[in-house]
Design a protein around this motif. Structure first.
Motif, PDB file in Angstrom:
ATOM      1  N   TYR A  55       4.072   3.920   6.212  1.00  0.00           N
ATOM      2  CA  TYR A  55       4.658   5.226   5.895  1.00  0.00           C
ATOM      3  C   TYR A  55       5.977   5.130   5.147  1.00  0.00           C
ATOM      4  CZ  TYR A  55       1.084   6.607   9.207  1.00  0.00           C
ATOM      5  OH  TYR A  55      -0.116   6.782   9.837  1.00  0.00           O
ATOM      6  N   SER A  56       6.768   4.094   5.443  1.00  0.00           N
ATOM      7  CA  SER A  56       8.083   3.965   4.801  1.00  0.00           C
ATOM      8  C   SER A  56       8.067   2.988   3.623  1.00  0.00           C
ATOM      9  CB  SER A  56       9.122   3.490   5.819  1.00  0.00           C
ATOM     10  OG  SER A  56       8.870   2.145   6.204  1.00  0.00           O
ATOM     11  N   GLY A  57       7.076   2.105   3.602  1.00  0.00           N
ATOM     12  CA  GLY A  57       7.043   1.091   2.560  1.00  0.00           C
ATOM     13  C   GLY A  57       7.985  -0.073   2.811  1.00  0.00           C
ATOM     14  N   GLU A  58       8.644  -0.090   3.974  1.00  0.00           N
ATOM     15  CA  GLU A  58       9.573  -1.172   4.305  1.00  0.00           C
ATOM     16  C   GLU A  58       8.788  -2.418   4.720  1.00  0.00           C
ATOM     17  OE1 GLU A  58      12.821  -1.438   4.082  1.00  0.00           O
ATOM     18  OE2 GLU A  58      13.162   0.606   3.361  1.00  0.00           O
ATOM     19  N   PRO A  59       9.105  -3.565   4.140  1.00  0.00           N
ATOM     20  CA  PRO A  59       8.384  -4.794   4.498  1.00  0.00           C
ATOM     21  C   PRO A  59       8.863  -5.367   5.822  1.00  0.00           C
ATOM     22  CG  PRO A  59      10.051  -5.273   2.849  1.00  0.00           C
ATOM     23  CD  PRO A  59      10.084  -3.779   3.064  1.00  0.00           C
ATOM     24  N   ASN A  60       7.935  -5.961   6.582  1.00  0.00           N
ATOM     25  CA  ASN A  60       8.333  -6.641   7.819  1.00  0.00           C
ATOM     26  C   ASN A  60       8.965  -7.991   7.519  1.00  0.00           C
ATOM     27  OD1 ASN A  60       5.946  -7.947   6.985  1.00  0.00           O
ATOM     28  ND2 ASN A  60       5.450  -8.570   9.072  1.00  0.00           N
ATOM     29  N   ILE A  61       8.668  -8.530   6.354  1.00  0.00           N
ATOM     30  CA  ILE A  61       9.271  -9.767   5.869  1.00  0.00           C
ATOM     31  C   ILE A  61       9.929  -9.451   4.533  1.00  0.00           C
ATOM     32  CG2 ILE A  61       8.842 -12.143   5.124  1.00  0.00           C
ATOM     33  CD1 ILE A  61       6.328 -12.113   6.849  1.00  0.00           C
ATOM     34  N   PRO A  62      11.183  -9.826   4.327  1.00  0.00           N
ATOM     35  CA  PRO A  62      11.847  -9.507   3.059  1.00  0.00           C
ATOM     36  C   PRO A  62      11.066 -10.013   1.851  1.00  0.00           C
ATOM     37  CG  PRO A  62      13.436 -10.321   4.654  1.00  0.00           C
ATOM     38  CD  PRO A  62      12.078 -10.508   5.270  1.00  0.00           C
ATOM     39  N   PHE A  63      11.195  -9.299   0.765  1.00  0.00           N
ATOM     40  CA  PHE A  63      10.500  -9.610  -0.477  1.00  0.00           C
ATOM     41  C   PHE A  63      10.689 -11.068  -0.883  1.00  0.00           C
ATOM     42  CE2 PHE A  63      10.542 -10.065  -5.067  1.00  0.00           C
ATOM     43  CZ  PHE A  63       9.398  -9.415  -5.476  1.00  0.00           C
ATOM     44  N   GLU A  64      11.942 -11.533  -0.909  1.00  0.00           N
ATOM     45  CA  GLU A  64      12.226 -12.890  -1.348  1.00  0.00           C
ATOM     46  C   GLU A  64      11.614 -13.926  -0.392  1.00  0.00           C
ATOM     47  OE1 GLU A  64      13.447 -14.160  -4.047  1.00  0.00           O
ATOM     48  OE2 GLU A  64      13.819 -12.212  -4.974  1.00  0.00           O
ATOM     49  N   THR A  65      11.568 -13.586   0.886  1.00  0.00           N
ATOM     50  CA  THR A  65      11.005 -14.512   1.875  1.00  0.00           C
ATOM     51  C   THR A  65       9.520 -14.738   1.638  1.00  0.00           C
ATOM     52  OG1 THR A  65      12.649 -13.870   3.529  1.00  0.00           O
ATOM     53  CG2 THR A  65      10.652 -14.942   4.336  1.00  0.00           C
ATOM     54  N   VAL A  66       8.781 -13.649   1.430  1.00  0.00           N
ATOM     55  CA  VAL A  66       7.336 -13.807   1.240  1.00  0.00           C
ATOM     56  C   VAL A  66       7.047 -14.489  -0.099  1.00  0.00           C
ATOM     57  CG1 VAL A  66       6.784 -11.580   0.134  1.00  0.00           C
ATOM     58  CG2 VAL A  66       5.129 -12.665   1.653  1.00  0.00           C
ATOM     59  N   TYR A  67       7.840 -14.181  -1.111  1.00  0.00           N
ATOM     60  CA  TYR A  67       7.680 -14.869  -2.399  1.00  0.00           C
ATOM     61  C   TYR A  67       7.913 -16.369  -2.233  1.00  0.00           C
ATOM     62  CZ  TYR A  67       9.008 -16.651  -6.985  1.00  0.00           C
ATOM     63  OH  TYR A  67       9.112 -17.422  -8.122  1.00  0.00           O
ATOM     64  N   ASN A  68       8.983 -16.719  -1.523  1.00  0.00           N
ATOM     65  CA  ASN A  68       9.301 -18.138  -1.317  1.00  0.00           C
ATOM     66  C   ASN A  68       8.225 -18.842  -0.488  1.00  0.00           C
ATOM     67  OD1 ASN A  68      11.690 -18.121  -2.814  1.00  0.00           O
ATOM     68  ND2 ASN A  68      12.929 -17.497  -1.052  1.00  0.00           N
TER      69      ASN A  68
END
Length: 315
Positions: free
Chosen positions: A243-256
């Protein structure tokens, strides 16, 4: 020192050249004996076919099928030999393309239309594991399923018809009924190939590979595999609040994480990373932008996006 099958390949190549020389000079099979010539050619073909691929060398190392020895000519301890070989194979893998499989579970849902649009806009392949019952919820979900089916950049695969109504313990308790649920999905939806993912389970069964995370689903997975399915799990997972679009894991973390799996060759198959998301994560503008930005960063790394039916791409 270590040995792998296929080291006689050089001998095979020399023999082929020799045979070619005799042929050019019109030596008949009567000189050598046709049976012996045919047998030798067949053996050479076997040696060429069995020459280890980069993946098979990696598997041999990972499964301790390579025998290392310490001797006077090679006074290097076995642990160091293994590390040196592993590092060498990693460098070889890095000479080849790296493949990412974007997979979206549980569609068609409220984020499916955005996923379809992003695939078209970025001109990349994506993989959807669909739940047939969701397409009956309303006309928009059926529309979204048809968008997937009609889009050549979207592969549509089997994630069961009911998703076990999210009561997965009960669902897998009756493996025959669970299997029939997948077959109902197969008969109702036009799918690209016999590829499946089990709801709530990170299970892999394909080729000669078999990895089970939670045993209660293994009988269902085995029935699917016996029916001709390849069953796939995932290497890296990302979740957003629907509903909020907030990730449970930060963007940079999942990319890394994706990059680290690729660099370390720690995914299920080296140079192949399967990335799990869910359709409803991308119903908000914020979630859609995160997905778009992630794809852009992976493209900038030179990664290629692939269909699961082609997994794993080997060298």
């Amino acid at each position: 020192m270590f040995k792998l099958r296929g080291e006689l390949f050089g001998f095979g190549a020399v023999t082929l050249i020799t045979l070619g020389f005799f042929s050019c000079n019109n030596f008949s099979n009567a000189v050598f004996g046709s049976h012996k010539v045919d047998s030798l050619v067949n053996r050479i073909e076997e040696l060429i076919e069995d020459k280890p691929t980069l993946h098979s060398k990696w598997d041999s190392l990972r499964h301790n099928k390579i025998v290392f020895r310490v001797d006077s000519l090679n006074p290097i301890d076995i642990k160091t030999q293994k590390k040196n070989l592993r590092d060498s194979l990693r460098r070889e893998f890095d000479k080849h393309p790296k493949h990412v499989y974007l997979t979206f579970d549980d569609g068609p849902l409220v984020g499916s239309r955005a996923i379809d649009s992003i695939a078209r806009a970025k001109n990349i392949k994506v993989n959807t594991f669909v739940v047939g019952r969701h397409s009956t919820i309303g006309k928009y979900r059926l529309r979204d399923l048809n968008l997937y089916i009609e889009n050549p950049l979207v592969a549509v695969y089997n994630h069961s018809y009911t998703h076990g109504y999210n009561r997965l313990g009960t669902f897998y308790a009756d493996s025959i009924k669970a299997f029939e649920d997948f077959k109902k999905n197969e008969s109702n939806i036009k799918m690209n190939s016999k590829v499946a993912r089990l709801p709530g389970r990170n299970i892999w069964i394909y080729d000669n590979e078999r990895r089970i995370d939670i045993p209660n689903a293994a009988p269902t997975a085995d029935l699917l595999h016996k029916d001709g399915y390849k069953v796939f799990g995932w290497d890296v997972e990302w979740r957003l609040n629907s509903y909020s679009g907030e990730p449970n894991i930060p963007f940079e973390t999942v990319y890394n994480r994706i990059v680290n799996y690729m660099n370390n060759k720690s995914s299920k198959e080296p140079n192949n990373v399967v990335f799990l998301m869910h359709d409803d994560m991308f119903q908000t503008k914020k979630g859609q932008k995160l997905l778009s930005d992630l794809i852009d960063k992976l493209l900038a790394k030179g990664y290629k996006f692939e269909f699961m039916e082609d997994y794993p791409i080997k060298y």
